[in-house]
Scaffold this motif. Structure first.
Motif, short mmCIF file in Angstrom:
data_model
loop_
_atom_site.label_atom_id
_atom_site.label_comp_id
_atom_site.label_asym_id
_atom_site.label_seq_id
_atom_site.Cartn_x
_atom_site.Cartn_y
_atom_site.Cartn_z
N GLY A 15 0.82 -1.22 0.00
CA GLY A 15 0.00 0.00 0.00
C GLY A 15 0.85 1.25 0.00
N GLY A 17 1.69 3.33 -2.38
CA GLY A 17 1.48 4.34 -3.42
C GLY A 17 0.79 5.61 -2.95
N MET A 19 -0.24 8.75 0.25
CA MET A 19 0.42 9.92 0.84
C MET A 19 1.45 9.53 1.90
SD MET A 19 -3.17 11.64 2.20
CE MET A 19 -2.52 12.85 3.31
N GLY A 21 2.85 6.47 2.03
CA GLY A 21 3.80 5.61 1.33
C GLY A 21 4.99 6.37 0.79
N ASP A 39 1.48 -1.79 -4.38
CA ASP A 39 0.19 -1.11 -4.21
C ASP A 39 -0.73 -1.63 -5.31
OD1 ASP A 39 -0.48 1.81 -2.60
OD2 ASP A 39 -1.90 1.23 -4.16
N ALA A 50 0.42 -5.35 -6.05
CA ALA A 50 -0.01 -6.44 -5.16
C ALA A 50 -1.20 -5.96 -4.34
CB ALA A 50 1.12 -6.88 -4.24
N ASP A 51 -2.18 -6.85 -4.20
CA ASP A 51 -3.43 -6.53 -3.50
C ASP A 51 -3.42 -7.28 -2.16
OD1 ASP A 51 -6.03 -6.48 -2.53
OD2 ASP A 51 -6.96 -6.96 -4.45
N ALA A 74 -1.61 -0.33 3.30
CA ALA A 74 -2.74 -0.42 2.36
C ALA A 74 -4.08 -0.22 3.05
CB ALA A 74 -2.72 -1.79 1.69
N LEU A 76 -8.35 1.53 2.01
CA LEU A 76 -9.23 2.52 1.40
C LEU A 76 -9.37 3.61 2.45
CD1 LEU A 76 -11.95 0.10 0.02
CD2 LEU A 76 -10.23 1.35 -1.33
N THR A 77 -9.14 4.87 2.08
CA THR A 77 -9.07 5.92 3.09
C THR A 77 -10.14 7.01 2.92
OG1 THR A 77 -7.37 7.02 1.79
CG2 THR A 77 -6.62 5.60 3.57
N THR A 116 -5.85 4.18 13.06
CA THR A 116 -6.30 5.56 12.94
C THR A 116 -6.92 6.09 14.23
OG1 THR A 116 -7.96 6.95 11.85
CG2 THR A 116 -8.43 4.62 11.89
N TYR A 139 -15.28 2.66 7.75
CA TYR A 139 -13.82 2.78 7.62
C TYR A 139 -13.15 2.46 8.96
CZ TYR A 139 -9.22 5.05 7.61
OH TYR A 139 -7.87 5.31 7.77
N GLY A 163 -3.30 10.44 13.17
CA GLY A 163 -4.43 11.38 13.17
C GLY A 163 -4.71 11.90 11.77
N TRP A 164 -4.94 13.20 11.66
CA TRP A 164 -5.25 13.82 10.36
C TRP A 164 -3.98 13.90 9.53
CZ3 TRP A 164 -8.12 18.62 12.82
CH2 TRP A 164 -9.36 18.19 13.32
N MET A 165 -3.86 13.01 8.56
CA MET A 165 -2.61 12.87 7.80
C MET A 165 -2.36 14.09 6.91
SD MET A 165 -0.67 10.20 8.09
CE MET A 165 -1.22 8.51 7.95
N LYS A 174 -4.68 13.24 -0.43
CA LYS A 174 -6.12 13.11 -0.70
C LYS A 174 -6.94 13.78 0.38
CE LYS A 174 -5.52 8.39 -2.51
NZ LYS A 174 -5.53 6.99 -2.08
N1 LIG Z 1 -5.08 9.58 5.41
C1 LIG Z 1 -5.35 9.70 6.71
O1 LIG Z 1 -5.82 10.77 7.18
C2 LIG Z 1 -5.06 8.55 7.65
C3 LIG Z 1 -5.28 8.73 9.02
C4 LIG Z 1 -5.02 7.68 9.89
C5 LIG Z 1 -4.55 6.48 9.40
N2 LIG Z 1 -4.36 6.32 8.07
C6 LIG Z 1 -3.87 5.03 7.60
O2 LIG Z 1 -2.56 5.22 7.07
C7 LIG Z 1 -2.32 4.23 6.05
C8 LIG Z 1 -1.77 4.92 4.82
O3 LIG Z 1 -2.82 5.73 4.26
P1 LIG Z 1 -2.54 7.05 3.45
O4 LIG Z 1 -2.84 8.18 4.34
O5 LIG Z 1 -1.22 6.97 2.77
O6 LIG Z 1 -3.75 6.95 2.39
P2 LIG Z 1 -3.70 6.73 0.83
O7 LIG Z 1 -2.99 7.87 0.20
O8 LIG Z 1 -5.12 6.46 0.43
O9 LIG Z 1 -2.81 5.41 0.64
C9 LIG Z 1 -3.28 4.11 0.80
C10 LIG Z 1 -2.82 3.30 -0.40
O10 LIG Z 1 -3.26 1.94 -0.24
C11 LIG Z 1 -3.77 1.52 -1.50
N3 LIG Z 1 -4.64 0.37 -1.34
C12 LIG Z 1 -5.98 0.36 -1.06
N4 LIG Z 1 -6.42 -0.91 -1.01
C13 LIG Z 1 -5.35 -1.72 -1.26
C14 LIG Z 1 -5.19 -3.12 -1.37
N5 LIG Z 1 -6.23 -3.96 -1.23
N6 LIG Z 1 -3.95 -3.62 -1.61
C15 LIG Z 1 -2.90 -2.78 -1.79
N7 LIG Z 1 -3.00 -1.43 -1.73
C16 LIG Z 1 -4.22 -0.91 -1.47
C17 LIG Z 1 -4.48 2.75 -2.01
O11 LIG Z 1 -4.83 2.62 -3.38
P3 LIG Z 1 -6.06 3.53 -3.94
O12 LIG Z 1 -5.49 4.92 -4.15
O13 LIG Z 1 -6.44 2.85 -5.22
O14 LIG Z 1 -7.15 3.49 -2.91
C18 LIG Z 1 -3.44 3.83 -1.71
O15 LIG Z 1 -2.47 3.90 -2.72
C19 LIG Z 1 -3.66 3.51 5.84
O16 LIG Z 1 -3.62 2.29 6.52
C20 LIG Z 1 -4.67 4.44 6.47
O17 LIG Z 1 -5.83 3.76 6.93
C21 LIG Z 1 -4.58 7.34 7.19
#
Ligand SMILES: NC(=O)c1ccc[n+]([C@@H]2O[C@H](COP(=O)([O-])OP(=O)(O)OC[C@H]3O[C@@H](n4cnc5c(N)ncnc54)[C@H](OP(=O)(O)O)[C@@H]3O)[C@@H](O)[C@H]2O)c1
Length: 306
Positions: A15, A17, A19, A21, A39, A50-51, A74, A76-77, A116, A139, A163-165, A174
């Motif tokens: 996962g 790919g 913010m 990552g 990703d 990879a999924d 990885a 869905l956010t 989260t 979520y 928290g709020w990324m 995003k």
């Molecule tokens: N963003 C926030 O505010 C926040 C806050 C707290 C915790 N988190 C956690 O932090 C982690 C990283 O999130 P992020 O902030 O970097 O969000 P993000 O930018 O949405 O990154 C998550 C990545 O995972 C990919 N993904 C989704 N389903 C997958 C699957 N089945 N297999 C492989 N990859 C998959 C997404 O692809 P798609 O773009 O196609 O969906 C996306 O590229 C996540 O676990 C999230 O729950 C995020």
């Protein structure tokens, strides 16, 4: 017990790919260890597909790389997408971490899972690492399942609650800061921002450094890891507008969450403020104050505007 990342260490990041990552990839490649990043959304040339919800595919991919550490980012956010696509959310955000945890156990390597702040119900003001949680949205429920499975069934684990990324810049962010930025870039002169949602911004660059630090300590467990201080969405928008030098041109107007209820219909806690109690106690808190983090982060937006 400690786990030193060396040139010979192999780190698999799922996962990668998104913010967070971007920063985690950078931080770990900077150590000169060998990184494999995957990703389902191939946003960079260093990613392969990879999924995490497909056990046989992800298992083959991870085992052929034979990592010393697995980091699972990885998920869905988008909370509204998750409400509308519940089955996919359970598969990606809950079954995915189960798959990764089982593979880590088979290989006897540690796992990093990102949870989260959104798993709280917001009935108390601030939450430490030990406080009771009660997820409200699909979520958050699925993410919490991933956390509980990891805690109960994975032998060597680090769970970080974010928290709020904030991170990834105009291209990958995003979330809130980039949503505000897009309005500013399109020339909007008044922003409507909620002041009845409280939380803790979390800067991806510092968060990634924190992962590296804690993993190397070898002190497994669950950690709140957010910027220091807390605020409302309104406070973040106001500060961001100021940092971009636009405070004379752009008015930031307070509204309550009802204003956006059609667009943001997923349930969200009133307060999801976290405090890094464990990181502080163990001398492992590398997170800056949120204003300092936002100041650093706004540089990429200032460049983009120029
Ligand atoms: N963003 C926030 O505010 C926040 C806050 C707290 C915790 N988190 C956690 O932090 C982690 C990283 O999130 P992020 O902030 O970097 O969000 P993000 O930018 O949405 O990154 C998550 C990545 O995972 C990919 N993904 C989704 N389903 C997958 C699957 N089945 N297999 C492989 N990859 C998959 C997404 O692809 P798609 O773009 O196609 O969906 C996306 O590229 C996540 O676990 C999230 O729950 C995020």
């Amino acid at each position: 017990m400690s786990f030193k990342i060396t040139d010979n260490t192999k780190v698999y990041i799922a996962g990668c790919g998104g913010m967070l990552g971007e920063s985690v990839y950078q931080t770990f490649t900077d150590t000169k260890c060998t990184v494999k990043a995957t990703d389902i959304n191939l946003t960079a040339p260093w990613l392969s597909y990879a999924d995490v919800s497909d056990y046989s595919e992800i298992s083959k991919d991870i085992k052929s790389f034979a990592p010393d550490l697995i980091i699972n980012l990885a998920a869905l956010t988008d909370l509204e997408y998750c409400e509308k696509n519940q089955e996919q959310t359970w598969l990606y955000n809950a079954l995915g971490p189960e798959n990764i945890g089982l593979i880590a156990n088979e290989l006897d390597v540690p796992v990093v899972y990102i949870s989260t702040a959104g798993i709280v119900d917001g009935k108390q003001d601030v939450y430490n690492d030990f406080d009771e949680v009660n997820p409200l949205s699909i979520y958050a429920k699925a993410k919490y399942h991933g956390e509980v499975f990891t805690q109960n069934h994975v032998r060597k684990f680090f769970v970080f609650r974010a928290g709020w990324m904030m991170g990834g810049g105009p291209g990958k962010d995003k979330k809130f800061v980039n949503k505000i930025y897009k309005q500013l870039k399109s020339g909007q002169k008044e922003l409507f921002v909620v002041d009845d949602k409280l939380g803790t911004p979390t800067y991806t660059k510092s968060f990634a450094k924190g992962i590296l630090e804690v993993v190397q300590s070898g002190l497994y467990g669950v950690y709140n890891q957010v910027c220091n201080g807390d605020c409302s969405r309104f406070d973040v928008a106001k500060e961001f507008v100021r940092l971009l030098g636009l405070e004379k041109d752009v008015k930031v107007t307070k509204v309550d969450s009802d204003y956006f209820k059609a667009e943001y219909f997923a349930p969200r806690p009133f307060s999801e403020k976290l405090v890094n109690l464990k990181l502080n106690a163990r001398g492992l808190n590398v997170m800056p104050d949120w204003q300092e983090a936002l100041e650093d982060y706004s540089k990429v937006f200032i460049e983009d505007l120029a």
